[in-house]
Scaffold this motif. Sequence first.
Motif, PDB file in Angstrom:
ATOM      1  N   ALA A 178       0.799  -1.205  -0.099  1.00  0.00           N
ATOM      2  CA  ALA A 178      -0.058  -0.003  -0.121  1.00  0.00           C
ATOM      3  C   ALA A 178       0.795   1.198  -0.094  1.00  0.00           C
ATOM      4  O   ALA A 178       0.463   2.195  -0.542  1.00  0.00           O
ATOM      5  N   PHE A 179       1.957   1.424   0.665  1.00  0.00           N
ATOM      6  CA  PHE A 179       2.866   2.348   0.408  1.00  0.00           C
ATOM      7  C   PHE A 179       3.356   2.731  -0.788  1.00  0.00           C
ATOM      8  O   PHE A 179       3.678   3.859  -1.096  1.00  0.00           O
ATOM      9  N   HIS A 180       3.480   1.756  -1.669  1.00  0.00           N
ATOM     10  CA  HIS A 180       4.158   1.874  -2.900  1.00  0.00           C
ATOM     11  C   HIS A 180       2.997   1.584  -4.068  1.00  0.00           C
ATOM     12  O   HIS A 180       3.346   1.907  -5.415  1.00  0.00           O
ATOM     13  N   ALA A 181       1.755   1.442  -3.963  1.00  0.00           N
ATOM     14  CA  ALA A 181       0.742   1.194  -5.001  1.00  0.00           C
ATOM     15  C   ALA A 181       0.814   2.137  -5.895  1.00  0.00           C
ATOM     16  O   ALA A 181       0.730   3.523  -5.586  1.00  0.00           O
ATOM     17  N   GLY A 182       0.915   1.800  -7.353  1.00  0.00           N
ATOM     18  CA  GLY A 182       0.480   2.776  -8.259  1.00  0.00           C
ATOM     19  C   GLY A 182       1.912   3.647  -8.601  1.00  0.00           C
ATOM     20  O   GLY A 182       1.958   4.398  -9.455  1.00  0.00           O
ATOM     21  N   ASN A 183       3.213   3.195  -8.210  1.00  0.00           N
ATOM     22  CA  ASN A 183       4.303   3.868  -8.415  1.00  0.00           C
ATOM     23  C   ASN A 183       4.780   3.321  -9.961  1.00  0.00           C
ATOM     24  O   ASN A 183       4.120   2.411 -10.478  1.00  0.00           O
ATOM     25  N   PHE A 184       5.970   3.669 -10.233  1.00  0.00           N
ATOM     26  CA  PHE A 184       6.418   3.352 -11.653  1.00  0.00           C
ATOM     27  C   PHE A 184       6.575   1.904 -11.883  1.00  0.00           C
ATOM     28  O   PHE A 184       6.226   1.540 -12.958  1.00  0.00           O
ATOM     29  N   ALA A 185       6.925   1.348 -10.776  1.00  0.00           N
ATOM     30  CA  ALA A 185       7.293  -0.249 -10.999  1.00  0.00           C
ATOM     31  C   ALA A 185       5.786  -0.881 -11.229  1.00  0.00           C
ATOM     32  O   ALA A 185       5.866  -1.769 -12.011  1.00  0.00           O
ATOM     33  N   ASP A 186       4.883  -0.603 -10.591  1.00  0.00           N
ATOM     34  CA  ASP A 186       3.589  -0.967 -10.589  1.00  0.00           C
ATOM     35  C   ASP A 186       3.023  -0.814 -12.157  1.00  0.00           C
ATOM     36  O   ASP A 186       2.593  -1.640 -12.664  1.00  0.00           O
ATOM     37  N   VAL A 187       3.226   0.452 -12.552  1.00  0.00           N
ATOM     38  CA  VAL A 187       2.728   0.941 -13.792  1.00  0.00           C
ATOM     39  C   VAL A 187       3.524  -0.044 -14.890  1.00  0.00           C
ATOM     40  O   VAL A 187       2.742  -0.492 -15.901  1.00  0.00           O
ATOM     41  N   PHE A 188       4.625  -0.120 -14.779  1.00  0.00           N
ATOM     42  CA  PHE A 188       5.520  -1.168 -15.688  1.00  0.00           C
ATOM     43  C   PHE A 188       5.075  -2.475 -15.646  1.00  0.00           C
ATOM     44  O   PHE A 188       4.842  -2.932 -16.600  1.00  0.00           O
ATOM     45  N   LYS A 189       4.970  -2.869 -14.413  1.00  0.00           N
ATOM     46  CA  LYS A 189       4.480  -4.300 -14.180  1.00  0.00           C
ATOM     47  C   LYS A 189       3.330  -4.634 -14.692  1.00  0.00           C
ATOM     48  O   LYS A 189       2.737  -5.383 -15.507  1.00  0.00           O
ATOM     49  N   HIS A 190       2.063  -3.673 -14.522  1.00  0.00           N
ATOM     50  CA  HIS A 190       0.688  -3.896 -14.872  1.00  0.00           C
ATOM     51  C   HIS A 190       0.437  -3.632 -16.043  1.00  0.00           C
ATOM     52  O   HIS A 190      -0.425  -4.310 -16.921  1.00  0.00           O
ATOM     53  N   LEU A 191       1.049  -2.764 -16.869  1.00  0.00           N
ATOM     54  CA  LEU A 191       0.879  -2.501 -18.374  1.00  0.00           C
ATOM     55  C   LEU A 191       1.484  -3.802 -19.134  1.00  0.00           C
ATOM     56  O   LEU A 191       0.556  -4.178 -19.851  1.00  0.00           O
ATOM     57  N   LEU A 192       2.767  -4.203 -18.794  1.00  0.00           N
ATOM     58  CA  LEU A 192       2.947  -5.361 -19.589  1.00  0.00           C
ATOM     59  C   LEU A 192       2.174  -6.537 -19.324  1.00  0.00           C
ATOM     60  O   LEU A 192       1.744  -7.442 -20.189  1.00  0.00           O
ATOM     61  N   ALA A 199      -3.083   3.232 -27.924  1.00  0.00           N
ATOM     62  CA  ALA A 199      -4.108   1.857 -28.139  1.00  0.00           C
ATOM     63  C   ALA A 199      -3.525   0.669 -27.307  1.00  0.00           C
ATOM     64  O   ALA A 199      -4.416   0.089 -26.677  1.00  0.00           O
ATOM     65  N   LEU A 200      -2.092   0.841 -27.210  1.00  0.00           N
ATOM     66  CA  LEU A 200      -1.648  -0.368 -26.133  1.00  0.00           C
ATOM     67  C   LEU A 200      -1.914  -0.037 -24.733  1.00  0.00           C
ATOM     68  O   LEU A 200      -1.990  -0.901 -23.937  1.00  0.00           O
ATOM     69  N   LEU A 201      -1.959   1.283 -24.434  1.00  0.00           N
ATOM     70  CA  LEU A 201      -2.212   1.561 -23.150  1.00  0.00           C
ATOM     71  C   LEU A 201      -3.875   1.205 -22.610  1.00  0.00           C
ATOM     72  O   LEU A 201      -4.087   1.021 -21.487  1.00  0.00           O
ATOM     73  N   ASP A 202      -4.675   1.290 -23.687  1.00  0.00           N
ATOM     74  CA  ASP A 202      -6.038   1.625 -23.351  1.00  0.00           C
ATOM     75  C   ASP A 202      -6.680   0.163 -22.442  1.00  0.00           C
ATOM     76  O   ASP A 202      -7.349   0.485 -21.595  1.00  0.00           O
ATOM     77  N   PRO A 203      -6.217  -0.986 -22.582  1.00  0.00           N
ATOM     78  CA  PRO A 203      -6.597  -2.123 -21.683  1.00  0.00           C
ATOM     79  C   PRO A 203      -6.188  -1.846 -20.056  1.00  0.00           C
ATOM     80  O   PRO A 203      -7.245  -2.175 -19.340  1.00  0.00           O
ATOM     81  N   TYR A 204      -5.155  -1.383 -19.987  1.00  0.00           N
ATOM     82  CA  TYR A 204      -4.682  -0.934 -18.739  1.00  0.00           C
ATOM     83  C   TYR A 204      -5.466   0.113 -17.949  1.00  0.00           C
ATOM     84  O   TYR A 204      -5.924   0.039 -16.786  1.00  0.00           O
TER      85      TYR A 204
END
Length: 288
Positions: free
Chosen positions: A6-20, A78-83
């Motif tokens: 919860a301290f790190h949710a939504g940070n750059f690492a989350d965006v990287f991981k969840h986008l892929l 278009a690649l961002l849309d589903p995320y």
Amino acid sequence: MNYRHAFHAGNFADVFKHLLLSRILVYLIRKPAPLRFIDTHAGIGFYDLAGTEAAKTGEWRTGIGRLDATKATPAVAALLDPYLAAVGARTTDGRPLFYPGSPGIAQHLLRPGDRLLLCERHPEDAIALKSVMGRDKRVKVLASDGYATLKASVPPPERRGLVLMDPPFEERDEFDTLAMSLASATRKWATGTYAIWYPIKEAAQVAAFQAQMATLGLARHCTIEILRDAAAGAPALRGCGLFVVNPPYLLAEEAALLLPFICGIFDDAALPPFNGAIRTEAGQLTRF
């Protein structure tokens, strides 16, 4: 066991991981046959970025808070849309109402006939995860050790699917444990897709992990990373990577479009810049 995401949710690492992660799932659901998503370290599913923990660090502001599809080319958008659809609505300052972890991303993207097996070792977090997943009959939440559950759960009945391994890296031997778990799972289910997220703090530690991966004899794999230069002022978490076994054939091509964009939006004038890299099983290395 002190780590709380919860301290790190939504940070750059989350965006990287969840986008892929979203790109892998989008590819897998193109085929009509059902699949199974197995998350070995699922967390609580959704995170309140207005809560005490997220507000204390504010890490989401330089992660999901900067991700704006209107600043992307049409191909990247278009690649961002589903995320972004899985992330959902935001407040006027760019904060999602609740940031979805990997279970939330998968729950949003997967189809009625697919199944989700979510493992969370912390009993209280497993209860919270089960609550936010609601009455979704596709989802099974286990308060269990993800590594042990993975060993007992592959191959799944569907014979298709994705395993996400995203531990908190609290233990000093976590990289070794990951490598052994992956080796065991791929011996039982060689055709599954596996995505292993890892932090980049010490270069030698990551290099040793990558050397272990090379000994597994995996036919198809790729590594995708974003990383800050190890210059003065660089934070302890310089970057992160995703090691993918049996990646979708378009994943490296899509990552080549996405990495320059996300590295650009994550850059901070006060810190060394982000760079991206993609390595294939053939040894080809592309840098951005």
